[in-house]
Design a protein around this motif. Sequence first.
Motif, PDB file in Angstrom:
ATOM      1  N   LEU A  21       1.584 133.198 -46.423  1.00  0.00           N
ATOM      2  CA  LEU A  21       2.744 132.864 -45.593  1.00  0.00           C
ATOM      3  C   LEU A  21       3.011 133.973 -44.572  1.00  0.00           C
ATOM      4  O   LEU A  21       3.532 133.711 -43.490  1.00  0.00           O
ATOM      5  N   ASN A  22       2.621 135.204 -44.920  1.00  0.00           N
ATOM      6  CA  ASN A  22       2.754 136.335 -43.987  1.00  0.00           C
ATOM      7  C   ASN A  22       1.443 136.663 -43.288  1.00  0.00           C
ATOM      8  O   ASN A  22       1.436 137.293 -42.242  1.00  0.00           O
ATOM      9  N   SER A  23       0.348 136.257 -43.893  1.00  0.00           N
ATOM     10  CA  SER A  23      -0.977 136.520 -43.336  1.00  0.00           C
ATOM     11  C   SER A  23      -1.808 135.236 -43.439  1.00  0.00           C
ATOM     12  O   SER A  23      -2.567 135.051 -44.398  1.00  0.00           O
ATOM     13  N   PRO A  24      -1.643 134.324 -42.468  1.00  0.00           N
ATOM     14  CA  PRO A  24      -2.245 132.987 -42.557  1.00  0.00           C
ATOM     15  C   PRO A  24      -3.752 132.957 -42.811  1.00  0.00           C
ATOM     16  O   PRO A  24      -4.251 132.013 -43.426  1.00  0.00           O
ATOM     17  N   SER A  25      -4.477 133.966 -42.400  1.00  0.00           N
ATOM     18  CA  SER A  25      -5.929 133.969 -42.612  1.00  0.00           C
ATOM     19  C   SER A  25      -6.297 133.949 -44.096  1.00  0.00           C
ATOM     20  O   SER A  25      -7.379 133.490 -44.473  1.00  0.00           O
ATOM     21  N   LEU A  26      -5.391 134.401 -44.966  1.00  0.00           N
ATOM     22  CA  LEU A  26      -5.653 134.400 -46.413  1.00  0.00           C
ATOM     23  C   LEU A  26      -5.673 132.982 -46.992  1.00  0.00           C
ATOM     24  O   LEU A  26      -6.244 132.755 -48.056  1.00  0.00           O
ATOM     25  N   PHE A  27      -5.064 132.043 -46.283  1.00  0.00           N
ATOM     26  CA  PHE A  27      -5.020 130.669 -46.777  1.00  0.00           C
ATOM     27  C   PHE A  27      -6.425 130.085 -46.929  1.00  0.00           C
ATOM     28  O   PHE A  27      -6.664 129.211 -47.753  1.00  0.00           O
ATOM     29  N   LYS A  28      -7.373 130.612 -46.160  1.00  0.00           N
ATOM     30  CA  LYS A  28      -8.761 130.141 -46.251  1.00  0.00           C
ATOM     31  C   LYS A  28      -9.327 130.304 -47.665  1.00  0.00           C
ATOM     32  O   LYS A  28     -10.170 129.525 -48.093  1.00  0.00           O
ATOM     33  N   ILE A  29      -8.845 131.284 -48.401  1.00  0.00           N
ATOM     34  CA  ILE A  29      -9.301 131.479 -49.782  1.00  0.00           C
ATOM     35  C   ILE A  29      -8.974 130.231 -50.606  1.00  0.00           C
ATOM     36  O   ILE A  29      -9.811 129.746 -51.368  1.00  0.00           O
ATOM     37  N   LEU A  30      -7.773 129.693 -50.435  1.00  0.00           N
ATOM     38  CA  LEU A  30      -7.386 128.473 -51.161  1.00  0.00           C
ATOM     39  C   LEU A  30      -8.202 127.274 -50.687  1.00  0.00           C
ATOM     40  O   LEU A  30      -8.614 126.444 -51.501  1.00  0.00           O
ATOM     41  N   VAL A  31      -8.423 127.189 -49.395  1.00  0.00           N
ATOM     42  CA  VAL A  31      -9.240 126.097 -48.861  1.00  0.00           C
ATOM     43  C   VAL A  31     -10.633 126.158 -49.478  1.00  0.00           C
ATOM     44  O   VAL A  31     -11.154 125.147 -49.954  1.00  0.00           O
ATOM     45  N   ASP A  32     -11.207 127.336 -49.506  1.00  0.00           N
ATOM     46  CA  ASP A  32     -12.547 127.499 -50.078  1.00  0.00           C
ATOM     47  C   ASP A  32     -12.574 127.125 -51.563  1.00  0.00           C
ATOM     48  O   ASP A  32     -13.542 126.542 -52.046  1.00  0.00           O
ATOM     49  N   ARG A  33     -11.518 127.449 -52.280  1.00  0.00           N
ATOM     50  CA  ARG A  33     -11.461 127.147 -53.721  1.00  0.00           C
ATOM     51  C   ARG A  33     -11.340 125.654 -54.002  1.00  0.00           C
ATOM     52  O   ARG A  33     -11.866 125.168 -54.995  1.00  0.00           O
TER      53      ARG A  33
END
Length: 107
Positions: A21-33
């Motif tokens: 939520l503060n660093s949107p690029s981290l959301f890719k980890i969830l997408v990958d999972r």
Amino acid sequence: MDILGKNQNDIKDEEILAASLNSPSLFKILVDRYEEAFTRKAIGILRSQEEAEDIVQETFVKIYLHGKKFKKLENIEFKSWAYKILVNTAISRYRKISKKWQAESAD
């Protein structure tokens, strides 16, 4: 929260969502999972690869946009919450498609 220093496999989904939520690029980890499993589930509901891919993308957008709401929920795992969003989104699309097919066959 600095999660970049940790092994991604050791980080809980809930932590990744909160950090994204503060660093949107981290959301890719969830997408990958979850992308592959979500796509399989969506295909099972929609019976269409193309529709399933659209629904999975829409689901991830909803998850991200509603991520703050997740933090307020007690005793719910991210995985359950995310799958509920996926299934509800896929069923809504299926109903819409079914109505369209019924209307076309009636013509």
